[in-house]
Design a protein around this motif. Structure first.
Motif, short mmCIF file in Angstrom:
data_model
loop_
_atom_site.label_atom_id
_atom_site.label_comp_id
_atom_site.label_asym_id
_atom_site.label_seq_id
_atom_site.Cartn_x
_atom_site.Cartn_y
_atom_site.Cartn_z
N ASP A 47 0.83 -1.35 -0.04
CA ASP A 47 0.11 -0.11 0.03
C ASP A 47 0.68 1.21 0.07
O ASP A 47 0.38 2.52 -0.50
CB ASP A 47 -1.03 0.00 1.18
CG ASP A 47 -0.37 0.01 2.68
OD1 ASP A 47 0.71 -0.73 2.60
OD2 ASP A 47 -0.64 0.33 3.45
N ASP A 48 1.91 1.23 0.57
CA ASP A 48 2.84 2.40 0.79
C ASP A 48 2.93 2.89 -0.74
O ASP A 48 2.90 4.16 -1.05
CB ASP A 48 4.24 2.14 1.19
CG ASP A 48 4.07 1.70 2.69
OD1 ASP A 48 4.63 2.23 3.52
OD2 ASP A 48 3.43 0.73 2.93
N THR A 49 3.74 1.99 -1.73
CA THR A 49 3.85 2.44 -2.97
C THR A 49 2.49 2.82 -3.61
O THR A 49 2.23 3.73 -4.53
CB THR A 49 4.53 1.48 -3.72
OG1 THR A 49 5.85 1.07 -3.03
CG2 THR A 49 4.80 1.53 -5.40
N GLN A 50 1.53 1.89 -3.75
CA GLN A 50 0.12 1.96 -4.61
C GLN A 50 -0.34 3.41 -3.98
O GLN A 50 -0.55 4.10 -5.10
CB GLN A 50 -0.84 0.84 -3.97
CG GLN A 50 -2.03 1.05 -4.96
CD GLN A 50 -2.94 -0.28 -5.12
OE1 GLN A 50 -3.63 -0.48 -3.93
NE2 GLN A 50 -2.78 -1.09 -5.96
N MET A 51 -0.55 3.88 -2.84
CA MET A 51 -0.95 5.20 -2.65
C MET A 51 -0.12 6.34 -2.93
O MET A 51 -0.76 7.34 -3.28
CB MET A 51 -1.35 5.10 -1.07
CG MET A 51 -2.50 4.31 -0.67
SD MET A 51 -3.26 4.67 0.86
CE MET A 51 -4.53 5.79 0.42
N SER A 52 1.31 6.00 -2.97
CA SER A 52 2.14 7.13 -3.72
C SER A 52 1.76 7.16 -5.02
O SER A 52 1.90 8.43 -5.61
CB SER A 52 3.33 6.65 -3.41
OG SER A 52 3.85 6.76 -2.16
N LEU A 53 1.54 6.18 -5.60
CA LEU A 53 1.01 6.37 -7.09
C LEU A 53 -0.11 7.29 -7.32
O LEU A 53 -0.28 7.72 -8.25
CB LEU A 53 0.94 4.96 -7.83
CG LEU A 53 2.08 4.12 -8.19
CD1 LEU A 53 1.48 2.60 -8.56
CD2 LEU A 53 2.95 4.57 -8.87
N ALA A 54 -1.13 6.84 -6.47
CA ALA A 54 -2.30 7.98 -6.54
C ALA A 54 -2.16 9.22 -6.35
O ALA A 54 -2.45 10.02 -7.26
CB ALA A 54 -3.14 7.36 -5.37
N ILE A 55 -1.16 9.44 -5.34
CA ILE A 55 -0.39 11.09 -5.29
C ILE A 55 0.25 11.57 -6.52
O ILE A 55 -0.13 12.65 -7.17
CB ILE A 55 0.29 11.11 -4.17
CG1 ILE A 55 -0.45 10.73 -2.61
CG2 ILE A 55 0.79 12.42 -3.93
CD1 ILE A 55 -1.55 11.70 -2.27
N ALA A 56 1.11 10.75 -7.20
CA ALA A 56 1.87 11.18 -8.20
C ALA A 56 0.90 11.21 -9.32
O ALA A 56 1.19 12.18 -10.20
CB ALA A 56 3.08 9.95 -8.22
N GLU A 57 0.14 10.29 -9.49
CA GLU A 57 -0.90 10.42 -10.69
C GLU A 57 -1.65 11.54 -10.79
O GLU A 57 -1.72 12.39 -11.74
CB GLU A 57 -1.62 9.25 -10.79
CG GLU A 57 -0.75 7.80 -11.41
CD GLU A 57 -1.78 6.66 -11.14
OE1 GLU A 57 -2.79 6.84 -11.30
OE2 GLU A 57 -1.21 5.46 -11.24
N LEU A 58 -2.18 12.05 -9.57
CA LEU A 58 -2.97 13.22 -9.63
C LEU A 58 -2.13 14.44 -9.69
O LEU A 58 -2.49 15.34 -10.57
CB LEU A 58 -3.66 13.20 -8.12
CG LEU A 58 -4.76 14.45 -8.22
CD1 LEU A 58 -5.73 14.38 -9.08
CD2 LEU A 58 -5.44 14.45 -6.54
#
Length: 278
Positions: A47-58
């Motif tokens: 989840d650490d990376t997956q949620m970082s992806l959400a932040i980066a994509e936005l």
């Protein structure tokens, strides 16, 4: 940044909350380790990376930075690629939540744990310190609207920001954080890292300060024991852009990081778009 934090997350996932003997016997960077209790495949991030992806994509999308758009992203990245590693209740919440509107309606944003801090590093690429702080507060408040939850997230984002934009040497990082974030950032962390967000950030800060290479940093982060995948995620994201760090993550760990639809190649390409914003 994204590749490095994913390696830290995936490597740390094998050691999260395992006992000290397990860590000491296997924390040698030779390979990704299968966790003795969890079902996460070695080399897969959590989840650490997956949620970082959400932040980066936005961030790279240019869409408005609103609680609703953040909530939509959190749901989207989970639904397209469900994976273990989330806290049990939050995992079930994401499974049961169809969209961002329902996310905001049903979430209880009263946590002071590390979830907002673990995903904060991508915000650090922004050039303006005040914007980093404000955007980080907004994203943290969606799920961790507590003083400690927000401050931990801001500190994690500013650690990355400090190095991406060359604000100083790692010896002065604590002073920098003290200037902008409430909390005792002068303390040196020792021992097991528990679930509170400030604990993971302080452990990451301690490790970043006392190491000079990415391989030594990763080993050190895991050596704390406890919530070490989060510590490694925060620390490696920051140190990836420090000119005081030898960028020597073992090639076999990078090569064996998962490379499905949202794996290594996706992380690398999104990373390039993210850093182009710096």
């Amino acid at each position: 940044m994204l590749v490095e934090l994913a390696v830290g997350d995936a490597y740390g996932a094998g050691f999260e909350y395992t006992d000290v003997d397990f860590v000491n016997a296997r924390n040698n960077l030779s390979r990704y380790i299968k966790h003795p209790r969890h079902n996460i495949i070695p080399g897969y991030y959590t989840d650490d990376t997956q949620m970082s992806l959400a932040i980066a994509e936005l961030l790279v999308s240019g869409d408005p930075w609103t609680p609703l758009n953040l909530a939509k992203k959190f749901v989207e990245v989970f639904k397209r690629d469900p994976r273990e590693g989330y806290a049990g209740r939050f995992y079930q919440f994401l499974q049961d939540t169809p969209d961002g509107e329902m996310f905001l309606a049903d979430i209880r944003p009263d946590s002071d744990k590390s979830g907002a801090a673990m995903r904060a590093a991508p915000i650090g690429v922004l050039a303006d310190t005040a914007e980093v702080i404000e955007k980080c507060k907004v994203q943290a408040a969606v799920t961790h609207n507590t003083p400690d939850g927000i401050n931990a997230a801001v500190a994690a984002a500013l650690m990355a920001h400090y190095f991406v934009h060359g604000h100083g040497k790692k010896a002065d990082l604590r002073t920098y954080l003290d200037r902008y974030v409430e909390g005792d950032w002068s303390a040196v962390w020792t021992g097991k890292v528990k679930s509170k967000g400030w604990m993971s950030v302080l452990a990451a800060l301690t490790a970043v300060e006392r190491n000079n290479s990415m391989s030594a940093l990763l080993t050190d982060c895991i050596g704390f024991t406890g919530d070490v995948d989060t510590v490694a995620t925060i620390a490696l994201a920051a140190a990836a852009h420090s000119d005081e760090y030898v960028q020597d993550l073992p090639a076999h760990l990078v090569a064996s990081l998962e490379n499905g639809t949202y794996g290594y190649n996706y992380l690398r390409d999104l990373d390039a778009k993210l850093i182009a914003m710096a």
